[in-house]
Design a protein around this motif. Structure first.
Motif, PDB file in Angstrom:
ATOM      1  N   LYS A 497       0.818  -1.209   0.000  1.00 51.35           N
ATOM      2  CA  LYS A 497       0.000   0.000   0.000  1.00 51.35           C
ATOM      3  C   LYS A 497       0.851   1.257   0.000  1.00 51.35           C
ATOM      4  O   LYS A 497       0.452   2.292  -0.515  1.00 51.35           O
ATOM      5  N   ALA A 498       2.003   1.165   0.660  1.00 54.89           N
ATOM      6  CA  ALA A 498       2.836   2.358   0.806  1.00 54.89           C
ATOM      7  C   ALA A 498       4.281   2.046   0.465  1.00 54.89           C
ATOM      8  O   ALA A 498       4.852   1.073   0.956  1.00 54.89           O
ATOM      9  N   LEU A 499       4.859   2.870  -0.389  1.00 52.06           N
ATOM     10  CA  LEU A 499       6.263   2.690  -0.745  1.00 52.06           C
ATOM     11  C   LEU A 499       6.994   4.017  -0.606  1.00 52.06           C
ATOM     12  O   LEU A 499       6.537   5.048  -1.115  1.00 52.06           O
ATOM     13  N   VAL A 500       8.092   3.967   0.133  1.00 51.98           N
ATOM     14  CA  VAL A 500       8.915   5.156   0.303  1.00 51.98           C
ATOM     15  C   VAL A 500      10.317   4.837  -0.179  1.00 51.98           C
ATOM     16  O   VAL A 500      10.923   3.859   0.272  1.00 51.98           O
ATOM     17  N   VAL A 501      10.815   5.624  -1.100  1.00 42.30           N
ATOM     18  CA  VAL A 501      12.181   5.448  -1.575  1.00 42.30           C
ATOM     19  C   VAL A 501      12.900   6.772  -1.379  1.00 42.30           C
ATOM     20  O   VAL A 501      12.481   7.800  -1.921  1.00 42.30           O
ATOM     21  N   GLU A 502      13.949   6.735  -0.596  1.00 40.66           N
ATOM     22  CA  GLU A 502      14.574   7.984  -0.194  1.00 40.66           C
ATOM     23  C   GLU A 502      16.099   7.905  -0.335  1.00 40.66           C
ATOM     24  O   GLU A 502      16.707   6.921   0.089  1.00 40.66           O
ATOM     25  N   ASN A 503      16.672   8.907  -0.911  1.00 44.27           N
ATOM     26  CA  ASN A 503      18.125   8.977  -1.027  1.00 44.27           C
ATOM     27  C   ASN A 503      18.752   7.699  -1.580  1.00 44.27           C
ATOM     28  O   ASN A 503      19.776   7.237  -1.069  1.00 44.27           O
ATOM     29  N   CYS A 504      18.136   7.118  -2.569  1.00 43.53           N
ATOM     30  CA  CYS A 504      18.735   5.955  -3.213  1.00 43.53           C
ATOM     31  C   CYS A 504      19.328   6.425  -4.536  1.00 43.53           C
ATOM     32  O   CYS A 504      18.604   6.675  -5.509  1.00 43.53           O
ATOM     33  N   LEU A 505      20.629   6.539  -4.561  1.00 40.45           N
ATOM     34  CA  LEU A 505      21.278   7.188  -5.696  1.00 40.45           C
ATOM     35  C   LEU A 505      21.412   6.283  -6.912  1.00 40.45           C
ATOM     36  O   LEU A 505      21.762   6.736  -7.996  1.00 40.45           O
ATOM     37  N   GLY A 506      21.144   4.998  -6.709  1.00 38.14           N
ATOM     38  CA  GLY A 506      21.310   4.073  -7.835  1.00 38.14           C
ATOM     39  C   GLY A 506      20.140   4.055  -8.796  1.00 38.14           C
ATOM     40  O   GLY A 506      20.245   3.517  -9.899  1.00 38.14           O
ATOM     41  N   ILE A 507      19.049   4.636  -8.398  1.00 35.28           N
ATOM     42  CA  ILE A 507      17.872   4.616  -9.271  1.00 35.28           C
ATOM     43  C   ILE A 507      18.007   5.716 -10.309  1.00 35.28           C
ATOM     44  O   ILE A 507      18.121   6.896  -9.974  1.00 35.28           O
ATOM     45  N   ARG A 508      18.069   5.344 -11.562  1.00 38.78           N
ATOM     46  CA  ARG A 508      18.238   6.353 -12.603  1.00 38.78           C
ATOM     47  C   ARG A 508      17.356   6.044 -13.793  1.00 38.78           C
ATOM     48  O   ARG A 508      16.790   4.971 -13.933  1.00 38.78           O
ATOM     49  N   ASP A 509      17.268   7.036 -14.625  1.00 41.35           N
ATOM     50  CA  ASP A 509      16.361   6.979 -15.751  1.00 41.35           C
ATOM     51  C   ASP A 509      17.078   6.531 -17.000  1.00 41.35           C
ATOM     52  O   ASP A 509      17.573   7.341 -17.753  1.00 41.35           O
ATOM     53  N   THR A 510      17.178   5.239 -17.211  1.00 43.07           N
ATOM     54  CA  THR A 510      17.778   4.828 -18.473  1.00 43.07           C
ATOM     55  C   THR A 510      16.659   4.325 -19.363  1.00 43.07           C
ATOM     56  O   THR A 510      15.574   4.014 -18.893  1.00 43.07           O
ATOM     57  N   ASP A 511      16.958   4.276 -20.627  1.00 41.60           N
ATOM     58  CA  ASP A 511      15.955   3.745 -21.535  1.00 41.60           C
ATOM     59  C   ASP A 511      15.871   2.247 -21.361  1.00 41.60           C
ATOM     60  O   ASP A 511      16.851   1.542 -21.566  1.00 41.60           O
ATOM     61  N   PHE A 512      14.770   1.801 -20.898  1.00 39.10           N
ATOM     62  CA  PHE A 512      14.645   0.351 -20.782  1.00 39.10           C
ATOM     63  C   PHE A 512      13.218  -0.035 -21.108  1.00 39.10           C
ATOM     64  O   PHE A 512      12.269   0.712 -20.904  1.00 39.10           O
TER      65      PHE A 512
END
Ligand SMILES: *[C@@H]1O[C@H](CO)[C@@H](O)[C@H](O)[C@H]1NC(C)=O
Ligand SMILES: *[C@@H]1O[C@H](CO)[C@@H](O)[C@H](O)[C@H]1NC(C)=O
Ligand SMILES: *[C@@H]1O[C@H](CO)[C@@H](O)[C@H](O)[C@H]1NC(C)=O
Ligand SMILES: *[C@@H]1O[C@H](CO)[C@@H](O)[C@H](O)[C@H]1NC(C)=O
Ligand SMILES: *[C@@H]1O[C@H](CO)[C@@H](O)[C@H](O)[C@H]1NC(C)=O
Ligand SMILES: *[C@@H]1O[C@H](CO)[C@@H](O)[C@H](O)[C@H]1NC(C)=O
Ligand SMILES: *[C@@H]1O[C@H](CO)[C@@H](O)[C@H](O)[C@H]1NC(C)=O
Length: 711
Positions: A497-512
């Protein structure tokens, strides 16, 4: 010693009745109707006050009735006058063998005799009154245990061997102050305390901090609380002065407060085992114990507490350098009701302590917090095996725990009831470990993973698959996790129901290209904060996958633009209620317009703090379309007076909180508009609005008296 005692007791026999009478007269003459004095001795001679002008036969004359420091409220109705300087000496003529002897002061009586006198005082109010006479009297009174009170078992037979005399050494440390007066500050403090008494289950609660924490205060509490309900909860924090709390004060509490349920000692090095031994002896109903930075307390006294207080349910031990394995073992062994334990930063605690505690108390422990301990995989394995009742488990900064420990914990199959699991800064949390926990804890609902450097997408995805009950997941500073892990969660959790993602530097916007994933229909609350590489493309996928969002917090995401956010806004089925886009600097009016058009009928909160491309156009849309909005933050946006005017013109809008902080184009011209808005506002922030003059601020403050204005 013996002869002194004997003599004292002899005198006591003659004195008791007269003294009690005299004390009643002294302290309660103005309240109690006493029988007419029938002795031949005139009252003025019975009470030989040094300063007779302070005493009038009707009671005490208050030099200044407003000087509350002289009044010690002891109950809800009785105020006792305490002259700070004058010694109240009660002298009484007494007769031995029919022979008139010299007058003698009650103060010459040895402690043992006074003790005997005090034991016979008829009630708590009388004892409280006597305690105000001098520090010596107070300390003596505080040494009387409940079961030593004569008055309360006057009809029962008193077993002489059960009476104990106050030990001389109890008083010796205070000898220089013997017979001295209680500092009027103590009295004042005690008087203030009276106001903050909270009565939970009919028991009183006291908290002494810093300079207020002294033995005298504790003794006063011990004597004073007995007469109205008894002390249930005591906290002592950080005694710094030399006069701070010592074992003596705790002794008084132990003797006077058998009803004590919760004791909390923080940052006190002047108390050691001796004080806690007394607590163990006197306060057997103790349920909650909280020790922090008590470096002089050792396993010995904790063992005593564990043995004597079977009702102990909650124990917190933090930064206690001398508490180790044995204490934990004892708690597990002797406290059948121990439900909650928190141990932090205790260098002597090792696997042995944790293991022994769990192997005996594992069947009752429900809440467990372990932080900064030198424990290894063994401890986690034991928890996983024995923690049958554990519902909440928090592990922080366990440097010597490895992957094997987490694996074993999940594999132990003991944690069937675990609901909430939080791991912070434990290097051992790996994919294998997390997956094992997901499998081993079928009821896990909340998980929080912070600073887990080894955790990767694979582990997170399989955790999402196995932890079928997961409702809430928080990820913070897990830098190995990428967008694949992020979508792995969304795609595989059935109940999230709830997802919090904070200060995670590995998440990036690549074309996938994502394989066709099932929708995450359960997700209602999504927060992505300070993941700077999280961008448009990812957001668009979220929009596709999560149609049921209610709360959307995208904070500090500079990479997202209108195009990225639009699909999310448009795909939402139920309507957003709270949207926080604070710090998403690249958003513009067009996305706000879309949000307001689509969700205006449900939106209650909108935060656009720092979105500098947002202008009056957004405010106009908000004014037109938002029906339920009560909280609006446009701090740092490019808005002007005409935007504010638009808001003020929207009759259906009932804003309660409005923040315009740093909107420097808003000027005094908005005064009238703000006045209109202010009729419903409870909070208005106009800090750093340089266009608004001080005079205007004053006017607003004056006019909007029911609104908190930050200026
Ligand atoms: C504990 O007390 C000492 C003085 O005795 C003080 O310097 C220290 O700041 C206190 N620590 C905390 C956490 O209150
Ligand atoms: C422990 O608590 C229970 C109720 O919570 C009470 O009945 C029992 O008397 C208590 N035991 C002791 C030793 O105080
Ligand atoms: C506590 O137990 C650990 C082993 O689990 C041991 O290394 C440590 O020395 C023990 N501490 C004390 C004070 O006995
Ligand atoms: C932690 O405990 C292990 C043995 O149990 C010991 O070898 C190690 O030195 C301890 N580390 C610290 C920081 O105390
Ligand atoms: C944002 O997304 C749109 C399409 O969704 C794309 O055209 C645009 O280049 C993206 N902008 C950035 C900065 O990624
Ligand atoms: C929005 O996010 C900011 C930044 O994290 C935070 O300070 C603020 O409290 C949030 N507002 C709401 C209503 O959640
Ligand atoms: C978003 O804003 C940042 C900082 O202002 C800027 O560097 C970046 O180029 C902007 N990105 C887009 C897509 O506008």
């Amino acid at each position: 010693m013996h002869s002194v005692l004997f003599e004292g007791l002899l005198i006591v026999i003659f004195l008791i009745d007269l003294t009690i009478f005299a004390l009643k007269r002294v302290f309660f003459g103005f309240r109690f109707d006493l029988p007419a004095v029938s002795t031949s001795v005139p009252m003025s001679k019975v009470f030989d006050y040094r300063g007779t002008e302070d005493f009038s036969s009707g009671g005490f004359r208050f030099p200044n009735p407003k000087d509350s420091s002289l009044l010690l409220p002891l109950g809800h109705h009785v105020d006792v006058y305490f002259p700070p300087r004058k010694r109240s000496r009660v002298s009484a003529p007494f007769v031995v063998s029919g022979e008139q002897k010299q007058k003698s002061s009650i103060e010459v009586l040895p402690d043992e005799c006074l003790f005997e006198v005090f034991r016979r005082l008829p009630g708590g109010q009388e004892r409280s009154a006597c305690a105000c006479v001098s520090k010596r009297w107070l300390m003596l009174l505080s040494c009387i245990r409940r079961d030593e009170l004569y008055s309360e078992k006057i009809t029962q037979s008193v077993e002489p061997e059960k009476r104990s005399n106050p030990k001389k050494e109890d008083m010796s440390s205070e000898s220089e102050q013997k017979g001295g007066y209680i500092d009027s500050n103590e009295i004042k403090a005690e008087a203030e305390e009276e106001d903050q008494e909270t009565e939970a289950n009919g028991y009183l609660s006291r908290c002494l901090e810093g300079k207020k924490a002294t033995d005298v205060r504790l003794a006063a509490i011990a004597v004073g609380t007995g007469s109205h309900g008894g002390l249930g909860k005591l906290s002592i924090r950080g005694a710094i002065s030399i006069r701070g709390v010592t074992n003596l004060g705790l002794k008084a509490i132990a003797r006077g407060c058998p009803s004590l349920r919760a004791l909390s000692l923080w940052n006190i090095s002047s108390i050691d085992d001796e004080g806690l031994f007394e607590i163990a002896n006197g306060c057997r109903l103790l349920e909650k114990l909280d020790l922090c930075q008590c470096s002089t307390i050792t396993d010995k006294s904790l063992l005593a507490i564990a043995k004597s207080c079977p009702n102990l349910t909650s124990v917190t031990i933090e930064s206690c350098l001398n508490i180790g394995n044995e204490s934990l073992q004892a708690l597990g062994c002797f406290c059948p009701n121990l439900k909650s334990i928190a141990v932090k930063n205790c260098r002597l605690v090792g696997d042995q302590g944790i293991a022994n505690m769990f192997s005996s108390a594992g069947r009752v422990l429900t809440k467990v917090k372990l932080q900064a301990l030198n424990i290894s995989d063994v401890s986690l394995a034991v928890i996983g095996y024995y923690g049958h009742e554990v519902t909440d488990l928090a592990l922080t900064g366990l440097q010597n725990v490895n992957e094997r420990g987490f694996w074993a914990m999940g594999n132990g199959q003991g944690l069937q009831k675990l609901k909430s699991f939080a791991v912070t800064a434990c290097r051992g949390v790996s994919d294998v470990g997390l997956e094992s926990i997901g499998k081993g804890c079928p009821n896990l609902k909340q998980t929080c993973l912070r600073k887990c450097p080894l955790l990767s997408d694979e582990g997170l995805t399989s955790f999402a698959k196995t932890a079928g009950s997961l409702v809430s997941l928080q990820l913070e500073e897990c830098h190995r996790i990428t967008q694949f892990g992020f979508f792995g969660i969304l795609g595989n959790s059935k109940k999230l129901k709830a997802l919090v993602v904070e200060n995670c530097l590995g998440i990036r916007d690549t074309d996938f290209e994502f394989p066709c994933m099932s929708l995450c229909n359960s997700l209602q609350y999504l927060t992505i904060r300070n993941c700077p590489e999280f961008g448009n493309a990812s957001l668009a996928i979220v929009g596709r996958l999560c149609p049921k969002l209610l709360h959307l917090n995208l904070v500090g995401l500079q990479g997202i633009t209108d195009e990225g956010l639009l699909p999310l806004v448009q795909n939402s089925e139920d309507g957003f209620t709270k949207v926080n886009l604070s710090g998403c600097v690249n958003l513009t009016d067009s996305v706000v317009s879309a949000i307001v058009k689509m969700h205006g009928s449900t939106l209650e909160l909108l935060n656009l703090d720092g979105c500098r491309h947002i202008t009056d156009a957004s405010l106009v849309e908000i004014a037109d379309d938002c029906l339920l909005l009560s909280e609006l933050d446009v701090s740092g946006c490019g808005i002007t007076d005409s935007g504010i005017a638009a808001l003020a013109g929207a009759v259906h809008l009932i804003l309660q909180i409005l923040s315009l902080s740093g909107c420097s184009s808003v000027s005094d011209k908005s005064l009238a508009s703000l006045g209109i808005l202010g009729q419903t506002l409870v909070g208005l922030n106009i800090q750093h609005c340089h266009g608004i003059s001080l005079g205007a601020v004053d006017l607003l403050v004056e006019r909007l008296w029911s609104c908190d204005i930050l200026a």
